[in-house]
Design an enzyme around this catalytic site. Structure first.
Site, short mmCIF file in Angstrom:
data_model
loop_
_atom_site.label_atom_id
_atom_site.label_comp_id
_atom_site.label_asym_id
_atom_site.label_seq_id
_atom_site.Cartn_x
_atom_site.Cartn_y
_atom_site.Cartn_z
N ASN A 148 2.49 16.50 -0.30
CA ASN A 148 3.43 15.73 -1.13
C ASN A 148 3.26 16.12 -2.59
OD1 ASN A 148 1.36 13.91 -2.37
ND2 ASN A 148 1.06 13.38 -0.22
N ARG A 149 4.01 15.48 -3.47
CA ARG A 149 4.07 15.93 -4.86
C ARG A 149 2.96 15.39 -5.76
NH1 ARG A 149 9.52 14.26 -6.94
NH2 ARG A 149 8.64 15.09 -8.87
#
Ligand code: CTP
Length: 407
Positions: free
Chosen positions: A212-213
């Site tokens: 994820n970011r």
């Protein structure tokens, strides 16, 4: 009079926000500091030396040959001898470049270069494109590696009418960082704190993974702030590009949610406070292929996923009396309801919620906008501030509300 007896060199760079520096100068002087303003030549196009002279009661310098302390004193050395801290607010892109390059072509840059042992705080302010320009960011990282502390510019309406990053931090936040630098709090002395940070990586095959970011910046800031306040800090981090934060006692780099869970559970019993800041994957591939998966024609391809362990929920179940558990909630809607649900379901003492759709909040930004929820009391929404300032605000809250002696 929090700064009574302290001397602050206040550098003012060229920016429309230089007028806010006059307010900062006034606040510092009112709090008892002796303030020596140094204004760059270009900054004098935005503000007058007389304003700063009037507010501080001290001589104002610009050129490196000016004799602020008379002909017998070498001014750029004398400033350094007197200063407890050098604060540059606002700092322009050009000023950052000159400082990173070690230039000494005016009084301010000469004072910084001539006094390497002094703490330097830098609050940049400029147009968004100038701030985000790779050259500026390179200079910023160079200066950070030299130990200078940045007070992150905020997101807001800029002089040219657009909304973006580059707005000078508010004087009140700058005052707080100066206070933190001159009088570091040691209110977590003797406490063991474990922080999780960053994303996790769930392998699909030897070359691919689900992640994820999350950049890890918020968790690293929390760990660094806790260490600065005297805690024995263990950081369990997923894969990030960040260096180990200053002052950390133990650091473990992990990959998957299962790795993170193992590293955390092995150490959780010994902790006084656990902060789960990591963006842990909720699902991982049910099986990891041993060989690279080959594409097979045009048919769709599905990956079977299995839920991972909710590390924080398990910590909430195992929580021993007196242990403090803090979680995060990254949300895109119904922030309050979702955060409060997690607070109760995971048996937390505090949850830090952010709306990751807001500009200046969430993943891979240097700032954050958060609301703190506890089981008792009203939620507290903090203004946009640097992740380090958010970290300190969280620790202030923990100290005020959770570490009380009668707990
Ligand atoms: N968390 C965790 N282990 C997981 C998932 C989340 O420890 N497997 C922790 C995070 O570190 C964070 C908190 O739980 O402190 C909330 O994470 P978040 O992703 O916001 O929520 P989830 O509980 O995963 O719920 P959802 O994804 O449905 O919002």
């Amino acid at each position: 009079m929090i700064f009574k007896g302290k001397t602050i060199v206040l550098g003012v760079g060229a920016s429309i926000s230089a007028y806010k520096s006059a307010d900062l100068c006034s606040k510092l002087a009112q709090e008892g500091a002796t303030v020596y303003p140094i204004i760059t030549e270009s900054a004098l196009k935005f503000v007058g030396a007389a304003t700063f002279w009037g507010l501080s009661g001290q001589p104002v310098s610009t050129g490196v040959f000016e004799e602020a302390f008379g002909p017998s004193e070498i001014a750029h050395l004398r400033y350094g001898e007197l200063a407890d801290v050098i604060v540059i607010a606002p700092a322009s892109a050009d000023l950052l470049a000159r400082l990173a390059g070690g230039f000494c072509d005016d009084m301010l840059s000469a004072v910084v270069v001539a006094n390497p042992g002094k703490p330097v705080l830098i609050a940049p302010a400029m147009n968004t494109h100038m701030w985000q320009n790779p050259a500026t960011q390179w200079n910023r990282r160079t200066l950070e590696r030299r130990g200078y502390i940045f007070i992150e510019p905020g997101v807001g309406r800029l002089a040219e009418g657009i909304v973006g990053a580059g707005r000078l931090a508010e004087p009140a936040e700058i005052v707080e960082v100066i206070r933190e630098t001159l009088f570091p709090r040691r209110d977590l002395e003797g406490k063991r704190v474990l922080v999780t940070a960053g994303p996790t990586r769930e392998a699909i095959d030897p070359v691919r993974y689900i992640t994820n970011r999350s950049s890890g910046k918020m968790g690293y800031a929390i760990a660094e702030a806790a260490a600065a306040r005297g805690a024995y800090v263990t950081l369990v981090s997923g894969p990030t590009h960040l260096p180990q934060p200053a002052g950390i006692a133990e650091m473990y780099r992990v990959g998957s949610a299962a790795n993170m869970a193992e590293a955390v559970f092995a150490r959780s019993d010994a902790q006084d406070i656990i902060v789960a800041c990591a963006a842990v994957a909720d699902y991982a591939p049910t099986a990891t292929a041993l060989q690279k998966i080959k594409k097979s024609g045009d048919a769709d391809f599905a990956i079977a996923l299995t839920p991972t362990i909710d590390i924080l929920k398990e910590l909430g179940r195992r929580k021993r009396p007196g242990q403090i558990l803090i979680g995060f909630a990254a949300e895109t809607e119904n922030i309050a309801a979702n955060a409060e649900k997690k607070l109760h379901e995971k048996n937390l003492d505090l949850i830090v919620a952010n709306d990751i759709t807001k500009e200046g909040a969430g993943f891979d930004t240097d700032t954050n906008i958060v609301t703190l929820y506890q089981k008792q009391g009203e939620p507290v929404t903090l203004p946009i501030m640097s992740k380090r300032a958010v970290a300190d605000a969280i620790w202030n809250k923990v100290n005020e509300n959770l570490l009380m002696p009668n707990r």
